[in-house]
Motif scaffolding. Structure first.
Motif, short mmCIF file in Angstrom:
data_model
loop_
_atom_site.label_atom_id
_atom_site.label_comp_id
_atom_site.label_asym_id
_atom_site.label_seq_id
_atom_site.Cartn_x
_atom_site.Cartn_y
_atom_site.Cartn_z
N ARG A 1 0.83 -1.19 0.00
CA ARG A 1 0.00 0.00 0.00
C ARG A 1 0.88 1.26 0.00
N LEU A 2 0.32 2.33 -0.53
CA LEU A 2 1.01 3.62 -0.43
C LEU A 2 1.28 3.94 1.04
N PRO A 3 2.40 4.59 1.36
CA PRO A 3 2.59 5.00 2.75
C PRO A 3 1.49 5.97 3.16
N TYR A 4 1.09 5.91 4.41
CA TYR A 4 0.02 6.81 4.87
C TYR A 4 0.45 7.60 6.11
N ARG A 5 -0.20 8.75 6.28
CA ARG A 5 0.12 9.65 7.40
C ARG A 5 -0.44 9.12 8.72
N ASN A 6 0.23 9.51 9.80
CA ASN A 6 -0.30 9.21 11.13
C ASN A 6 -0.74 10.49 11.85
N HIS A 7 -0.85 11.59 11.10
CA HIS A 7 -1.29 12.84 11.72
C HIS A 7 -2.27 13.53 10.78
N LEU A 8 -3.04 14.47 11.33
CA LEU A 8 -3.93 15.28 10.51
C LEU A 8 -3.17 16.54 10.11
N VAL A 9 -3.10 16.79 8.83
CA VAL A 9 -2.37 17.95 8.34
C VAL A 9 -2.99 19.23 8.89
N LEU A 10 -2.14 20.14 9.32
CA LEU A 10 -2.50 21.46 9.87
C LEU A 10 -3.16 21.39 11.26
N GLU B 1 -2.28 18.59 13.63
CA GLU B 1 -1.39 17.87 14.55
C GLU B 1 0.05 18.01 14.06
N ASN B 2 0.99 17.86 15.00
CA ASN B 2 2.40 17.87 14.61
C ASN B 2 2.68 16.71 13.66
N LYS C 1 -12.68 15.63 10.83
CA LYS C 1 -12.40 16.19 9.51
C LYS C 1 -11.99 17.65 9.59
N SER C 2 -10.99 17.95 8.79
CA SER C 2 -10.56 19.34 8.64
C SER C 2 -10.89 19.73 7.22
N LYS C 3 -10.67 21.02 6.89
CA LYS C 3 -10.90 21.46 5.51
C LYS C 3 -10.03 20.67 4.55
N SER C 4 -8.81 20.37 5.00
CA SER C 4 -7.89 19.67 4.09
C SER C 4 -8.37 18.26 3.80
N THR C 5 -8.95 17.58 4.80
CA THR C 5 -9.40 16.22 4.53
C THR C 5 -10.77 16.20 3.87
#
Length: 540
Positions: free
Chosen positions: A206-215, A217-218, A277-281
């Motif tokens: 699988r594609l690597p995935y993030r463990n944080h929410l952009v904007l 969380e750190n 959910k954030s605007k980015s997601t």
């Protein structure tokens, strides 16, 4: 604590084929040097009398695993008998059963979390199963510590449920229905840098995935999920995976959280409190997964382009891009008088195929655009579509000759796209050998050659004008290097001409391989005839 990176091998279901897997490990180590450990996910034991007899040889010490090997427990009632101690134990010289669940911390600081067995709804679970209580216990033990950042590796036999969300889907549709929600929940909490599973008989990376929410969380490190096929499977699907890892505890924090180009959203953050959910997601729906694969490209390349908020460029950038015209004579524009037309094999609408001048082999060809394009990133969608048609046709042609191909492009110190297509005899080397040769030679020359997702389009990875080197194997696997300063012009040829592949090192430089015009005409005529049955440009 050592800050040395560890070399690790991960393996799918062994099913009692101990000789096959350990002989493969020996071959890998002979070719690439020693590895530190082998981890096996899925079913280690088989149920046949042959596998049982083979196991007795390892258990008695008559045969020995060539590397420290860690295995998971039973996934069925038939193999429970091999796992006498639920908390783990040494089963044979160099072979250790980890236990039902827990955390293994090596002397290097490497942390491996593990869960044996398949999911059970009953509690207590049967000996070959885990329950929701087991998962909660492991999560609580590890993730409740405020300093917990994640684990280096997670080993589970079952896939996590819907791991393909927001990412590349497995090729086998039935694999989409497999997996455990409990394992997905565990992976969300433990944030493994690498998560290995098996049992489905599939190789899926699988594609690597993030463990944080952009904007919100750190930045945190990314996770990679890799499912491996079973050992010695008849379809030759990948069952062993080699990688190098520096324990998280020994890494520079900034280095640890670097985001690769193809990072995607976390597949397990979907509903309730996990979504947040954030605007980015919100802008990233499941209907448009391709938009989210690549991370912050505009920022990374220093391009001052306006964004429309959806990962694309603004309306000005959406105008058809005029590709640059040659500044002087071009050897490859088909209309140019400089083109050596006697080398041309096939002409389509947007592209043509020509024999490579000074080729590595007599059937080494180039796919070239008829008009002037510098690289694949610059090409129109129609021209790219025809490139794919030529790739498919060449693959069929070479296969009929008992060969596989490797393609590469060097967009550096070249003004016209040349996609090199080099056929290699099947008995000469496997696709895995070719990939390994590129990676090893790149490491020796301090070239960072990254593996990029098979489904990815190179236009998603680099902006037009960016120098790069790109390799595509006949399996669909792709390797990529963003050229920053200097790059060896003959690198692709050097790898294929090396002892590990074709063993013709004197042909690494095309200028040393010149043939007479008569020889070139003969080679071109011969290949044109071989290619004719597969050449779509000749069909009405």
């Amino acid at each position: 604590m050592s800050d040395k990176a560890l070399r690790v091998l991960a393996c799918g279901d062994v099913y009692g084929k101990f000789d096959v897997v350990f002989n493969r490990v020996r071959a890998i180590q002979k070719k690439s040097g020693q590895f530190d450990l082998l981890i096996c996910v899925g079913s280690f034991f088989g149920t046949s009398p042959e596998s049982q007899a083979q196991w007795e040889e390892y258990k008695s010490g008559a045969k020995k695993a060539p590397i420290q090997t860690y295995v998971l427990g039973a996934n069925n009632q038939e193999t429970v008998k091999y796992f006498q101690d639920v908390d783990g134990c040494e089963m044979a010289p160099n072979i250790t059963y980890l236990g039902r669940k827990g955390l293994l911390t090596g002397t290097s600081g490497l942390q491996i979390a593990y869960v044996s067995g398949i999911e059970s709804s009953s509690d207590p679970a049967p000996a070959y199963c885990f329950s929701a209580k087991d998962i909660l216990s492991l999560k609580t033990t590890l993730a409740s510590n405020s300093k917990f950042k994640g684990v280096d590796i997670l080993m589970t036999s079952l896939w996590p449920k819907e791991v393909w969300n927001y990412g590349n889907a497995p090729t086998n549709e039935s694999s989409k229905k497999c997996g455990s929600a409990l394992i997905a929940n565990l992976a969300l909490s433990l944030k493994p840098r690498y998560h290995f599973s098996a049992l489905e008989g599939e190789n899926y990376e699988r594609l690597p995935y993030r463990n944080h929410l952009v904007l919100q969380e750190n930045a945190q490190h990314v996770s990679r999920f890799i499912a491996l096929a079973s050992v010695g499977n008849p379809d030759k699907k990948k069952y062993i995976y080699a990688f190098t890892i520096l324990p998280m505890s020994a890494m520079d924090p900034a280095e640890l959280v670097k985001q690769p180009l193809d990072v995607s959203e976390n597949p397990y953050r979907k509903s309730g409190k996990d979504t947040r959910k954030s605007k980015s997601t919100d802008a990233i729906g499941e209907e448009e997964p391709a938009q989210q694969f690549f991370f912050d490209l505009n920022k990374q390349h220093g391009k001052k382009r306006q964004s429309d908020g959806r990962g694309g460029a603004n309306s000005k950038d959406k105008q058809p891009r005029k590709h640059p015209q040659p500044t002087g004579p071009c050897w490859f524009c088909l209309a140019s008088p400089e083109v050596e037309k006697h080398l041309v094999v096939s002409i389509g609408t947007h592209c043509y195929v020509a024999l490579a001048k000074g080729g590595l082999t007599s059937d080494h060809v180039l796919i070239l655009p008829i008009g002037h394009y510098q690289s694949m990133v610059d090409m129109s969608s129609e021209a790219m579509e025809e490139v794919h048609q030529y790739k498919t046709a060449l693959k069929k042609c070479y296969k009929a000759k008992g060969k596989r191909y490797v393609m590469f492009e060097r967009n550096y110190r070249s003004q016209h796209l040349q996609l090199q297509v080099v056929p290699l005899p099947l008995q000469c080397c496997s696709t895995e050998d070719i990939k390994e040769a590129f990676i090893v030679q790149a490491q020796e020359q301090n070239i960072e050659l990254l593996e990029i997702p098979e489904h990815s389009d190179i236009k998603q990875i680099v902006q037009p004008g960016t120098p790069y080197f790109y390799v595509e194997l006949d399996s669909g696997e792709k390797l990529f290097h963003r050229i920053k300063k200097h790059f060896p012009l003959q690198f692709g040829r050097e790898v294929l001409a090396s002892e590990a592949i074709l063993n013709i090192p004197t042909r690494a430089d095309w200028r040393e391989c010149k043939s007479t015009r008569e020889e070139e005409e003969s080679f071109a005529k011969s290949f044109r005839k071989e290619f004719e049955p597969f050449d779509f440009s000749l069909q009405d």
